[in-house]
Scaffold this active site. Structure first.
Site, short mmCIF file in Angstrom:
data_model
loop_
_atom_site.label_atom_id
_atom_site.label_comp_id
_atom_site.label_asym_id
_atom_site.label_seq_id
_atom_site.Cartn_x
_atom_site.Cartn_y
_atom_site.Cartn_z
N CYS A 209 15.14 60.49 41.61
CA CYS A 209 15.01 61.42 40.49
C CYS A 209 15.74 60.86 39.26
CB CYS A 209 15.58 62.78 40.86
SG CYS A 209 15.34 63.99 39.55
N CYS B 86 22.14 65.19 37.82
CA CYS B 86 22.85 66.35 38.41
C CYS B 86 23.90 65.82 39.39
CB CYS B 86 21.85 67.27 39.09
SG CYS B 86 20.40 67.60 38.08
N CYS C 76 23.74 66.17 43.27
CA CYS C 76 22.46 65.98 43.98
C CYS C 76 22.31 64.64 44.70
CB CYS C 76 21.31 66.17 43.00
SG CYS C 76 19.72 66.22 43.88
N CYS D 237 8.84 77.21 50.39
CA CYS D 237 9.25 76.73 49.07
C CYS D 237 9.17 75.21 49.00
CB CYS D 237 10.69 77.19 48.80
SG CYS D 237 11.29 76.64 47.20
N CYS E 241 6.41 79.44 46.95
CA CYS E 241 7.40 79.20 45.90
C CYS E 241 7.41 77.70 45.62
CB CYS E 241 8.78 79.65 46.41
SG CYS E 241 10.12 79.26 45.27
N CYS F 247 13.03 83.02 40.64
CA CYS F 247 14.11 82.80 41.59
C CYS F 247 15.10 81.91 40.87
CB CYS F 247 13.55 82.10 42.84
SG CYS F 247 14.82 81.52 43.98
N ARG G 157 20.16 85.37 48.00
CA ARG G 157 19.98 84.40 49.11
C ARG G 157 21.25 83.60 49.37
NH1 ARG G 157 15.59 81.89 47.52
NH2 ARG G 157 14.41 83.58 48.43
N1 SAM Z 1 14.36 68.90 40.89
C1 SAM Z 1 14.21 70.29 40.76
C2 SAM Z 1 15.28 70.91 39.90
O1 SAM Z 1 16.36 70.34 39.78
O2 SAM Z 1 15.03 71.97 39.34
C3 SAM Z 1 14.10 71.04 42.04
C4 SAM Z 1 14.97 70.71 43.22
S1 SAM Z 1 16.71 70.95 43.05
C5 SAM Z 1 17.29 70.11 44.46
C6 SAM Z 1 16.96 72.69 43.33
C7 SAM Z 1 18.36 73.23 43.32
O3 SAM Z 1 19.00 72.92 44.55
C8 SAM Z 1 19.32 72.74 42.27
O4 SAM Z 1 19.14 73.36 41.03
C9 SAM Z 1 20.66 73.13 42.89
O5 SAM Z 1 21.04 74.44 42.48
C10 SAM Z 1 20.39 73.11 44.39
N2 SAM Z 1 21.10 71.97 45.02
C11 SAM Z 1 20.74 70.67 44.95
N3 SAM Z 1 21.63 69.89 45.60
C12 SAM Z 1 22.57 70.71 46.09
C13 SAM Z 1 23.78 70.51 46.83
N4 SAM Z 1 24.18 69.28 47.18
N5 SAM Z 1 24.52 71.58 47.19
C14 SAM Z 1 24.12 72.83 46.83
N6 SAM Z 1 23.00 73.08 46.11
C15 SAM Z 1 22.24 72.05 45.74
C1 DTB Z 2 18.20 76.67 45.92
O1 DTB Z 2 18.89 77.36 45.16
N1 DTB Z 2 18.65 76.03 46.97
C2 DTB Z 2 17.62 75.26 47.62
C3 DTB Z 2 16.36 75.69 46.82
N2 DTB Z 2 16.91 76.49 45.76
C4 DTB Z 2 15.43 74.68 46.31
C5 DTB Z 2 17.91 73.79 47.62
C6 DTB Z 2 19.21 73.48 48.32
C7 DTB Z 2 19.34 72.00 48.37
C8 DTB Z 2 20.56 71.56 49.08
C9 DTB Z 2 20.76 70.09 49.04
C10 DTB Z 2 19.70 69.30 49.73
O2 DTB Z 2 19.27 69.61 50.87
O3 DTB Z 2 19.29 68.26 49.16
FE1 SF4 Z 3 16.62 65.68 40.28
FE2 SF4 Z 3 18.34 66.66 42.04
FE3 SF4 Z 3 18.64 67.23 39.48
FE4 SF4 Z 3 16.56 68.30 40.83
S1 SF4 Z 3 18.74 68.69 41.19
S2 SF4 Z 3 16.53 67.33 38.81
S3 SF4 Z 3 16.14 66.62 42.28
S4 SF4 Z 3 18.80 65.17 40.41
#
Ligand code: SAM
Ligand code: DTB
Ligand code: SF4
Length: 336
Positions: free
Chosen positions: A49, A53, A56, A93, A125, A185, A257
């Site tokens: 990506c 973030c 992530c 989702c 979703c 959401c 959630r």
């Molecule tokens: N790329 C898209 C975005 O950022 O909107 C969708 C996927 S992203 C992984 C969705 C959400 O997952 C993020 O906004 C964040 O709140 C949550 N998330 C991602 N990595 C996480 C982590 N390591 N621990 C907790 N929540 C996480």
């Molecule tokens: C949300 O708030 N939590 C979910 C869903 N929306 C997409 C994602 C959690 C991701 C946790 C880290 C991972 O598994 O990569």
């Molecule tokens: Fe990309 Fe992760 Fe950020 Fe979503 S949360 S935009 S997957 S770096």
């Protein structure tokens, strides 16, 4: 009527017993108190990506355990959705590691996946990053009913977490989702080094959206090796429970959630989260890339608490919303 950080803080600082009582009053008034909505996540495009973030595992800027995987074919998505339904999920989702939708060819493939999942009788979703109103409209026409896009944290702390897209970009996406007539959401992550004030500001920001989001995911940070946040200390469980309770009181009609981070929570902490008003979890042993509890452990946990999988339309009725359609919950669904 809008709420303030002072009002949220006054709730947060109540004696735990009174705070839980207040949350329970809201919960019993607007939710099925024994129902837990079960959602299953599927990463349909993983890793590589462009965004930064700092929490992530999928950002190309950090070296983590995640291997990049191309966009899943609709046929593969179908197989995953059938499994999700068989394990008792009512919502499926689909998440993509994108900044937002860019390629028309890939978007067409996602639309096809949405149609397939919708036809299986699951609530659909998606979480695909930033979204235009046109994309939102086309996803809705394909059968998606809800879009996940998190504010993640307070406006003030946001730039410590993400620099490649702004808080206002996120709010604009939520507004596009609303304009298309979709459910929202939106939630955030606790445990990224933010203050208690930042956490409350996030809840107030969400509660002041009009209308309020139908779903509010509260994630506990999953600290992933290789990301800048890998050394963050786990959140204190009672602080986390208090935040769930404040979310429940400020957003009584929303589904709250208990999202990422359950793998490192005890059953007792999760029980307190349900007492504080959480009424949804992700099931299945994987979130997008990181671990989630085993299905059998969640089945035992919900049975132990006497909780049952929630029919989305029963929930909507209690929340004072219109039913969308009946989704059949399989008889062998987890728990109870
Ligand atoms: N790329 C898209 C975005 O950022 O909107 C969708 C996927 S992203 C992984 C969705 C959400 O997952 C993020 O906004 C964040 O709140 C949550 N998330 C991602 N990595 C996480 C982590 N390591 N621990 C907790 N929540 C996480
Ligand atoms: C949300 O708030 N939590 C979910 C869903 N929306 C997409 C994602 C959690 C991701 C946790 C880290 C991972 O598994 O990569
Ligand atoms: Fe990309 Fe992760 Fe950020 Fe979503 S949360 S935009 S997957 S770096």
């Amino acid at each position: 009527m809008s709420t303030t950080v002072e009002a949220a803080r006054a709730l947060y600082e109540l004696p735990l017993t009174t705070l839980i009582f207040r949350a329970q009053q809201a919960h019993h008034a607007f939710q099925d108190p024994a129902g837990v909505q079960l959602s299953m996540l599927q990463s349909i495009k993983t890793g590589a990506c462009s965004e930064d973030c700092k929490y992530c595992a999928q950002s190309s800027r950090y070296t983590t355990f995640v291997d990049r995987e191309p966009l899943m074919d609709p046929a593969e998505v179908r197989v995953a959705a059938i499994k999700a339904k068989a394990s008792g999920a009512s919502r499926f989702c689909m998440g993509a590691a994108w900044r937002g939708v860019s390629s028309e060819r890939q978007f067409s493939s996602v639309l096809e996946s949405v149609r397939i999942v919708d036809q299986l009788g699951l609530e659909v979703c998606c979480t695909l990053g930033l979204l235009t109103e046109d994309h939102a409209q086309r996803l809705k026409e394909a059968g998606m009913t809800v879009y996940n896009h998190n504010l993640d944290t307070s406006r003030e702390y946001y730039s410590e977490v993400i620099t490649t897209r702004s808080y206002d970009d996120r709010l604009a996406t939520l507004s596009n989702v609303r304009k298309a007539g979709l459910e929202v959401c939106s939630g955030g992550i606790i445990g990224m080094g933010e203050s208690c004030e930042d956490r409350l500001k996030l809840l107030v920001e969400l509660a002041n959206l009009s209308p309020q989001p139908e779903s509010v995911p509260i994630n506990a940070l999953v600290a992933v090796e290789g990301t800048p946040m890998c050394d963050q200390k786990p959140v204190d469980s009672i602080e986390f429970v208090r935040l769930i309770a404040v979310a429940r009181i400020l957003m009584p009609r929303s589904t709250v959630r208990l999202s990422a981070g359950r793998s490192s929570m005890s059953g007792e902490t999760q029980a307190l989260c349900f007492l504080a008003g959480a009424n949804s979890i992700f099931i299945g042993n994987k979130l997008l890339t990181t671990a989630n509890p085993e299905a059998s452990d969640d089945e035992r946990m919900l049975a132990r608490f006497g909780l049952h999988p929630l029919d989305p339309d029963v929930a909507r009725e209690k929340q004072g919303r219109k039913p969308v359609r009946k989704v059949e919950i399989p008889a062998d669904a987890t728990a109870g």
